[in-house]
Design a protein around this motif. Structure first.
Motif, PDB file in Angstrom:
ATOM      1  N   LYS A  99      28.212  22.379  30.167  1.00 17.02           N
ATOM      2  CA  LYS A  99      28.975  21.308  29.511  1.00 17.02           C
ATOM      3  C   LYS A  99      28.995  20.134  30.483  1.00 17.02           C
ATOM      4  O   LYS A  99      29.909  20.012  31.291  1.00 17.02           O
ATOM      5  CB  LYS A  99      30.402  21.753  29.213  1.00 17.02           C
ATOM      6  N   GLY A 100      27.947  19.322  30.454  1.00 20.86           N
ATOM      7  CA  GLY A 100      27.799  18.241  31.435  1.00 20.86           C
ATOM      8  C   GLY A 100      27.446  18.849  32.778  1.00 20.86           C
ATOM      9  O   GLY A 100      26.485  19.601  32.903  1.00 20.86           O
ATOM     10  N   SER A 101      28.242  18.556  33.798  1.00 22.60           N
ATOM     11  CA  SER A 101      28.002  19.166  35.112  1.00 22.60           C
ATOM     12  C   SER A 101      28.833  20.433  35.294  1.00 22.60           C
ATOM     13  O   SER A 101      28.737  21.097  36.321  1.00 22.60           O
ATOM     14  CB  SER A 101      28.337  18.169  36.220  1.00 22.60           C
ATOM     15  N   ASP A 102      29.666  20.771  34.294  1.00 20.50           N
ATOM     16  CA  ASP A 102      30.515  21.957  34.368  1.00 20.50           C
ATOM     17  C   ASP A 102      29.886  23.107  33.586  1.00 20.50           C
ATOM     18  O   ASP A 102      28.907  22.923  32.868  1.00 20.50           O
ATOM     19  CB  ASP A 102      31.906  21.641  33.809  1.00 20.50           C
ATOM     20  N   PRO A 112      37.209  30.938  26.108  1.00 20.20           N
ATOM     21  CA  PRO A 112      36.128  30.599  27.044  1.00 20.20           C
ATOM     22  C   PRO A 112      36.710  30.178  28.392  1.00 20.20           C
ATOM     23  O   PRO A 112      37.795  29.617  28.465  1.00 20.20           O
ATOM     24  CB  PRO A 112      35.408  29.436  26.363  1.00 20.20           C
ATOM     25  N   VAL A 113      35.981  30.474  29.459  1.00 21.77           N
ATOM     26  CA  VAL A 113      36.421  30.147  30.814  1.00 21.77           C
ATOM     27  C   VAL A 113      35.581  28.973  31.312  1.00 21.77           C
ATOM     28  O   VAL A 113      34.347  29.061  31.346  1.00 21.77           O
ATOM     29  CB  VAL A 113      36.257  31.358  31.759  1.00 21.77           C
ATOM     30  N   ALA A 114      36.241  27.877  31.687  1.00 26.00           N
ATOM     31  CA  ALA A 114      35.545  26.678  32.164  1.00 26.00           C
ATOM     32  C   ALA A 114      35.579  26.634  33.683  1.00 26.00           C
ATOM     33  O   ALA A 114      36.591  26.951  34.301  1.00 26.00           O
ATOM     34  CB  ALA A 114      36.197  25.425  31.596  1.00 26.00           C
ATOM     35  N   VAL A 115      34.454  26.241  34.287  1.00 30.76           N
ATOM     36  CA  VAL A 115      34.353  26.103  35.740  1.00 30.76           C
ATOM     37  C   VAL A 115      33.856  24.700  36.040  1.00 30.76           C
ATOM     38  O   VAL A 115      32.789  24.294  35.559  1.00 30.76           O
ATOM     39  CB  VAL A 115      33.390  27.155  36.339  1.00 30.76           C
ATOM     40  N   LYS A 116      34.621  23.952  36.815  1.00 31.06           N
ATOM     41  CA  LYS A 116      34.231  22.603  37.206  1.00 31.06           C
ATOM     42  C   LYS A 116      33.402  22.671  38.485  1.00 31.06           C
ATOM     43  O   LYS A 116      33.700  23.464  39.376  1.00 31.06           O
ATOM     44  CB  LYS A 116      35.460  21.729  37.441  1.00 31.06           C
ATOM     45  N   ALA A 117      32.392  21.818  38.558  1.00 34.54           N
ATOM     46  CA  ALA A 117      31.553  21.754  39.753  1.00 34.54           C
ATOM     47  C   ALA A 117      32.240  20.884  40.797  1.00 34.54           C
ATOM     48  O   ALA A 117      32.544  19.730  40.531  1.00 34.54           O
ATOM     49  CB  ALA A 117      30.191  21.183  39.411  1.00 34.54           C
ATOM     50  N   PRO A 118      32.510  21.424  42.009  1.00 35.23           N
ATOM     51  CA  PRO A 118      33.097  20.586  43.054  1.00 35.23           C
ATOM     52  C   PRO A 118      32.096  19.534  43.551  1.00 35.23           C
ATOM     53  O   PRO A 118      30.897  19.631  43.285  1.00 35.23           O
ATOM     54  CB  PRO A 118      33.437  21.566  44.178  1.00 35.23           C
ATOM     55  N   ALA A 119      32.603  18.546  44.268  1.00 34.77           N
ATOM     56  CA  ALA A 119      31.738  17.491  44.789  1.00 34.77           C
ATOM     57  C   ALA A 119      30.723  18.078  45.759  1.00 34.77           C
ATOM     58  O   ALA A 119      31.062  18.887  46.618  1.00 34.77           O
ATOM     59  CB  ALA A 119      32.584  16.433  45.495  1.00 34.77           C
ATOM     60  N   GLY A 120      29.459  17.722  45.591  1.00 33.17           N
ATOM     61  CA  GLY A 120      28.409  18.193  46.485  1.00 33.17           C
ATOM     62  C   GLY A 120      27.749  19.483  46.035  1.00 33.17           C
ATOM     63  O   GLY A 120      26.827  19.958  46.679  1.00 33.17           O
ATOM     64  N   ILE A 121      28.218  20.068  44.931  1.00 33.97           N
ATOM     65  CA  ILE A 121      27.653  21.328  44.432  1.00 33.97           C
ATOM     66  C   ILE A 121      27.065  21.087  43.052  1.00 33.97           C
ATOM     67  O   ILE A 121      27.696  20.452  42.197  1.00 33.97           O
ATOM     68  CB  ILE A 121      28.738  22.425  44.349  1.00 33.97           C
ATOM     69  N   ALA A 122      25.853  21.586  42.826  1.00 30.60           N
ATOM     70  CA  ALA A 122      25.196  21.480  41.525  1.00 30.60           C
ATOM     71  C   ALA A 122      25.156  22.847  40.877  1.00 30.60           C
ATOM     72  O   ALA A 122      24.669  23.814  41.477  1.00 30.60           O
ATOM     73  CB  ALA A 122      23.775  20.939  41.700  1.00 30.60           C
ATOM     74  N   LEU A 123      25.699  22.944  39.679  1.00 31.25           N
ATOM     75  CA  LEU A 123      25.671  24.188  38.905  1.00 31.25           C
ATOM     76  C   LEU A 123      24.650  24.004  37.792  1.00 31.25           C
ATOM     77  O   LEU A 123      24.800  23.120  36.952  1.00 31.25           O
ATOM     78  CB  LEU A 123      27.052  24.476  38.303  1.00 31.25           C
ATOM     79  N   THR A 124      23.604  24.836  37.784  1.00 30.77           N
ATOM     80  CA  THR A 124      22.577  24.730  36.756  1.00 30.77           C
ATOM     81  C   THR A 124      22.464  26.048  36.014  1.00 30.77           C
ATOM     82  O   THR A 124      22.581  27.122  36.602  1.00 30.77           O
ATOM     83  CB  THR A 124      21.205  24.367  37.360  1.00 30.77           C
TER      84      THR A 124
END
Length: 178
Positions: A99-102, A112-124
């Motif tokens: 969902k975007g960068s998350d 559903p469980v949402a996880v936000k990407a912290p600054a400097g980390i890329a989740l793909t």
């Protein structure tokens, strides 16, 4: 003498290292990182190599010698190559969506469980059951990957859950298996 601590660290081309008192700053193609060196340990930059030295053989300085050298080496690897951890999701109906960068996980909970990407980390998302966590800070990449794994740890009875790629889960026999 520490076997790891006495090894020199070679600084590759394209990496800039600055030592300002007890702070070592490393700048490279993948970003900039810095580390504060503990008090008895000293870092010196000479002709493209970093050397870490300790003043004496006290227990505290011996334990910090190899640690400091490894942390500085991890900074240099981080700004040149970066770090990556791969995760796999195992289980019927368990999946992940970007969902975007998350990320949004479906892990058998009622929501559903949402996880936000912290600054400097890329989740793909590499597939409905494969995730990649990447960044230039080794500690931060490992921590984010561990927090994602913690959402649904691998079950020892059925093997369902989020695991590291290549991780082997020791299976237990259930009640009927005597």
């Amino acid at each position: 003498m520490s076997r790891i601590g006495r090894l020199p660290i070679s600084v590759p081309a394209g990496v800039e290292v600055k030592i300002n008192g007890s702070v070592v700053s490393v700048k490279g193609p993948k970003g900039e990182l810095d580390h504060t060196v503990a008090s008895p340990i000293e870092v010196a930059l000479e002709e493209g190599t970093l050397t870490v030295s300790r003043p004496n053989d006290e227990r505290a300085s011996r334990s910090l010698h190899g640690l400091t050298r490894t942390l500085i080496n991890n900074l240099i690897i981080g700004v040149t190559q970066g770090y990556e951890k791969k995760l796999e999701i195992v289980g019927t109906g368990y999946r992940v969506q970007a969902k975007g960068s998350d990320l949004e996980f479906a892990l058998g909970y009622s929501h559903p469980v949402a996880v936000k990407a912290p600054a400097g980390i890329a989740l793909t998302v590499e597939g409905p059951t494969k995730i990649s966590v990447s960044g230039n800070n080794k500690q931060q990449v490992g921590e984010v990957a561990a927090n994602i794994r913690k959402l649904r740890k691998p079950d020892p009875y059925k093997g369902k859950g989020i695991r590291y790629a290549g991780e082997i889960i020791r299976r237990k026999v259930g009640k009927a298996g005597k």
